[in-house]
Write an enzyme that holds these catalytic residues in place. Sequence first.
Site, PDB file in Angstrom:
ATOM      1  N   ASN A 166       0.830  -1.201   0.000  1.00  8.03           N
ATOM      2  CA  ASN A 166       0.000   0.000   0.000  1.00  8.03           C
ATOM      3  C   ASN A 166       0.869   1.258   0.000  1.00  8.03           C
ATOM      4  O   ASN A 166       1.715   1.432   0.874  1.00  8.03           O
ATOM      5  CB  ASN A 166      -0.893  -0.011   1.252  1.00  8.03           C
ATOM      6  CG  ASN A 166      -1.902   1.125   1.263  1.00  8.03           C
ATOM      7  OD1 ASN A 166      -1.603   2.256   0.875  1.00  8.03           O
ATOM      8  ND2 ASN A 166      -3.103   0.828   1.700  1.00  8.03           N
ATOM      9  N   PRO A 167       0.663   2.160  -0.981  1.00  5.38           N
ATOM     10  CA  PRO A 167       1.509   3.364  -1.054  1.00  5.38           C
ATOM     11  C   PRO A 167       1.440   4.219   0.209  1.00  5.38           C
ATOM     12  O   PRO A 167       2.408   4.884   0.560  1.00  5.38           O
ATOM     13  CB  PRO A 167       0.948   4.143  -2.250  1.00  5.38           C
ATOM     14  CG  PRO A 167      -0.075   3.284  -2.889  1.00  5.38           C
ATOM     15  CD  PRO A 167      -0.372   2.111  -2.018  1.00  5.38           C
ATOM     16  N   GLY A 168       0.316   4.190   0.908  1.00  3.05           N
ATOM     17  CA  GLY A 168       0.181   4.989   2.120  1.00  3.05           C
ATOM     18  C   GLY A 168       0.681   4.275   3.359  1.00  3.05           C
ATOM     19  O   GLY A 168       0.681   4.837   4.444  1.00  3.05           O
ATOM     20  N   GLU A 169       1.095   3.019   3.209  1.00  2.83           N
ATOM     21  CA  GLU A 169       1.636   2.292   4.358  1.00  2.83           C
ATOM     22  C   GLU A 169       3.116   2.022   4.112  1.00  2.83           C
ATOM     23  O   GLU A 169       3.938   2.920   4.246  1.00  2.83           O
ATOM     24  CB  GLU A 169       0.806   1.025   4.619  1.00  2.83           C
ATOM     25  CG  GLU A 169      -0.626   1.433   5.034  1.00  2.83           C
ATOM     26  CD  GLU A 169      -1.523   0.263   5.419  1.00  2.83           C
ATOM     27  OE1 GLU A 169      -1.444  -0.199   6.556  1.00  2.83           O
ATOM     28  OE2 GLU A 169      -2.314  -0.197   4.556  1.00  2.83           O
ATOM     29  N   MET A 170       3.461   0.820   3.629  1.00  2.92           N
ATOM     30  CA  MET A 170       4.887   0.563   3.450  1.00  2.92           C
ATOM     31  C   MET A 170       5.422   1.024   2.084  1.00  2.92           C
ATOM     32  O   MET A 170       6.630   1.152   1.910  1.00  2.92           O
ATOM     33  CB  MET A 170       5.182  -0.914   3.669  1.00  2.92           C
ATOM     34  CG  MET A 170       4.980  -1.333   5.121  1.00  2.92           C
ATOM     35  SD  MET A 170       5.197  -3.115   5.369  1.00  2.92           S
ATOM     36  CE  MET A 170       6.914  -3.332   4.915  1.00  2.92           C
TER      37      MET A 170
END
Lengths: 234, 234
Positions: B24-28
Amino acid sequence: MNLAQFWDGRAKDLKEQAGGPIANPGEMAFTHELAVDLLQSIPGYVSEFKKVFKTEKIDIGEVTAAIAAFEETLVTPNSRFDKWLKGDKKALTAVEVEGYNLFKESGCVACHNGPAAGGNSFQKMGLVEPYNASVPAEGRSAVTGKDADRFNFEVPTLRNVELTYPYFHDGAADTLKEAVNTMGRIQLGRKYSDSENAKIVAFLKTLTGDQPNFKLPFLPPSSDVTKRPQPFAK
Amino acid sequence: MNLAQFWDGRAKDLKEQAGGPIANPGEMAFTHELAVDLLQSIPGYVSEFKKVFKTEKIDIGEVTAAIAAFEETLVTPNSRFDKWLKGDKKALTAVEVEGYNLFKESGCVACHNGPAAGGNSFQKMGLVEPYNASVPAEGRSAVTGKDADRFNFEVPTLRNVELTYPYFHDGAADTLKEAVNTMGRIQLGRKYSDSENAKIVAFLKTLTGDQPNFKLPFLPPSSDVTKRPQPFAK
């Protein structure tokens, strides 16, 4: 085990150091006031602080004292090198002992000495050849204001260095191999052969001690008056 | 204890869920390939995976299976409410029992039921009155493509809810008081009095169980071929 804290020694001890990251825009981007307000809003912290510091009102001095007290527990004894020094001759391999000898003979030990193999002095980074740093930091001179202190940085400990990449004050070296190579060249004017480099790296890996052993903490619940954290402004 | 994972149920189980945050771009902001390459470059992980999965080559299925196996250990038994249900009548105060009764009688239990007090169904957020979400997520319909599933979200467990603010799929509610208030209004068409709200919140806080108890892990050292992580692009 360090004469001061941070690469430029701007904090004299752990307690003073602990206040830094809380307020650093590139770290927690918080203020001491907000940190104290936050803790004060959480009953679990208020009762812990009361138990230890005998006061209802939390202040930043107590916060940094508590963090420093925790940090002092983070020792890493029983590295293979410690065991070897204490007489267990099987604790190191022949190659690792050769690496240690090379480490002493070629001069690394002039700065990386004492129980932490470092942390005892500020030294100029780029003694023989200038270091091309990737950041503008000029080290100790930022604290003393003296031109003579430019590019003087605190010599880091080498304990657990295997676990603490990237290396140097600017984090420019990804591997121990690269770090040893650069140090040899710019500090000692020496080009280590691949085999010498590998021996020193093998020795450095014997400085990894037992890591701190504690339970993952679960933080006390916040209260209705706890301010919600704001993510970094976009 | 959940019928599916994520608010919209897009992952059927923990193993499938575990693959999500990695990429996920907004997570890892990583990819499965990079994650596997990274693990494969670290001898400590290669030997652990070999021990468990009997193979030299790590793949993403093994990675997510290992994460899911860990997650399955994260149970939180022995909440005060559990003790009360098992017959220890002193485990709850009179106010907390009143809160539990109100929780049942006013209808919360229609969705928040079973061992996890939730996690059994998808339900429409905004049954009686529309919910003004702060994010565009439309819930289950993103998975099924059915218009009837718009704003259907998985009912979350209420276990340890005291520790898991902020609340709702968009994190809009900071406090349990606010969450209970909103749920009453938009799901049940009911305006709880301050005293009723406080009783329900008191009950919800009895759902906090013993938290998982494990040692802080120390990660194995990376190797010279481990790729250095790149911070988010600026």
